[in-house]
Design an enzyme around this catalytic site. Sequence first.
Site, PDB file in Angstrom:
ATOM      1  N   ASP A 176     -45.773  35.109  71.440  1.00 45.53           N
ATOM      2  CA  ASP A 176     -46.841  34.644  72.338  1.00 45.53           C
ATOM      3  C   ASP A 176     -46.372  33.678  73.416  1.00 45.53           C
ATOM      4  OD1 ASP A 176     -49.066  36.041  71.349  1.00 45.53           O
ATOM      5  OD2 ASP A 176     -49.153  34.714  69.615  1.00 45.53           O
ATOM      6  N   ASP A 185     -50.156  43.648  71.905  1.00 47.83           N
ATOM      7  CA  ASP A 185     -50.367  42.414  72.679  1.00 47.83           C
ATOM      8  C   ASP A 185     -49.067  41.934  73.335  1.00 47.83           C
ATOM      9  OD1 ASP A 185     -51.630  42.867  70.181  1.00 47.83           O
ATOM     10  OD2 ASP A 185     -52.611  40.922  70.208  1.00 47.83           O
TER      11      ASP A 185
HETATM   12  N1  GLY Z   1     -52.961  38.317  70.640  1.00 51.81           N
HETATM   13  C1  GLY Z   1     -54.061  38.246  69.795  1.00 51.81           C
HETATM   14  C2  GLY Z   1     -55.315  38.838  70.264  1.00 51.81           C
HETATM   15  O1  GLY Z   1     -55.423  39.606  71.195  1.00 51.81           O
HETATM   16  O2  GLY Z   1     -56.279  38.555  69.606  1.00 51.81           O
END
Ligand code: GLY
Length: 406
Positions: A116, A179
């Site tokens: 992330d 993601d």
């Molecule tokens: N990256 C986590 C979400 O989209 O909830």
Amino acid sequence: MFKKISKISIVSVVLLCQVAYVKGQINPDDALAYCSVQAQKTLQNIPFSSANIPRSIPNGEANWRYVNYQDWCSGFWPGILWYLFEGTKNPLFKKQADRFSKELTPLSQSKAIDHDLGFQIFNSFGNGYRLSRNPEYKKIVLATADTLATLYNPKVGTILSWPRPVPNMDWPQHNTIIDNMINLELLFWASKNGGSKKLYDIAVSHALVTMDNHFRSDFTSYHAVVYDKETGKKIKGITHQGYGDDSMWARGQSWAIYGYTMCYRETKNPLFLDFAQKVSDVYLKKLPADAVPYWDFNDPAISNVPRDASAAAVVASALLELSTFVKEKTKATFYKNQAIRMLTTLSSPDYLSGSLNDAFLLHSTGNKPAKSEIDASIIYADYYYVEALVRLMKLNKGMKLVAQVK
Ligand code: GLY
């Protein structure tokens, strides 16, 4: 510190909600004025604590839940402030964007514990550098890109999204979640702005391997794919936050749409442009009439399940950009109009927080299987909403959407 900000009355918020949505036509300037009022209310209420970054407001409540810089959502709030500075030119937002971005600095100095880092550092310092050219920000973005690259597994060809045991991921095998596509932007940017060229190759490999393994024949995305960490062979496609392993989790598909559009911008590889359209088309075909998806397209209880306004905001922003790349005029206009349709719904009284809370939007769903952040206001919905508004404002003025910073 915020005493100078004039007290914002409920009446003015209600009025701004109404101007942003006159006769069903989104006006980005008015919608940005609304966001600016909401963000100033948030700034007035920020606590004096190390956890002072707004993340979400539960349904029916009025106050933000706050997190510290380590949370995966920590970059969205400073990113919102940068976009508000860009969209309104109000120097208050620049000052606050700098303040909240700087809280994330330690992420550029520690080991990678998650993919992330792009969401965190590119949304904050990346936007900050784009708008200020502050050389300190650039150093932080470059250092973090190198940190993210340490999660790359060359035997698989993708970044390890979650370097830890997570249910169903067969740890210590290699996992990649859809993601993760968004975080490639950090690598592309770094490779073109003083970082190693290897970062570009890692981003391209990740996007290509994901294209081959993460999608079903109808171009809907798995949330996660588990790979054998030694042979690189795909073990399985599964879900973590969606309804089921084979369902189209709305935000997962939105990450794919945004991610492949961005990959085309960064590489000009026509494969990515074609794929961005394929993953967009299946999403658009299955949308409900108001253009905001239910949290998962395959939940059998639709229409009795929560929406995900965050997915709509991500897709609106992505489609505005995609519309600038597609050569065929009818299709380009179609994508732009779909984005405007989404932004118009999001800017309607059904979706605006208004005087209910200080966020921009209501009705996002974070992690339904974990019973977390359901039908809530969530910071990443606000981030992509304001990004899309700034993009629409630029399109209306004939400006380039994403200027490459050199
Ligand atoms: N990256 C986590 C979400 O989209 O909830």
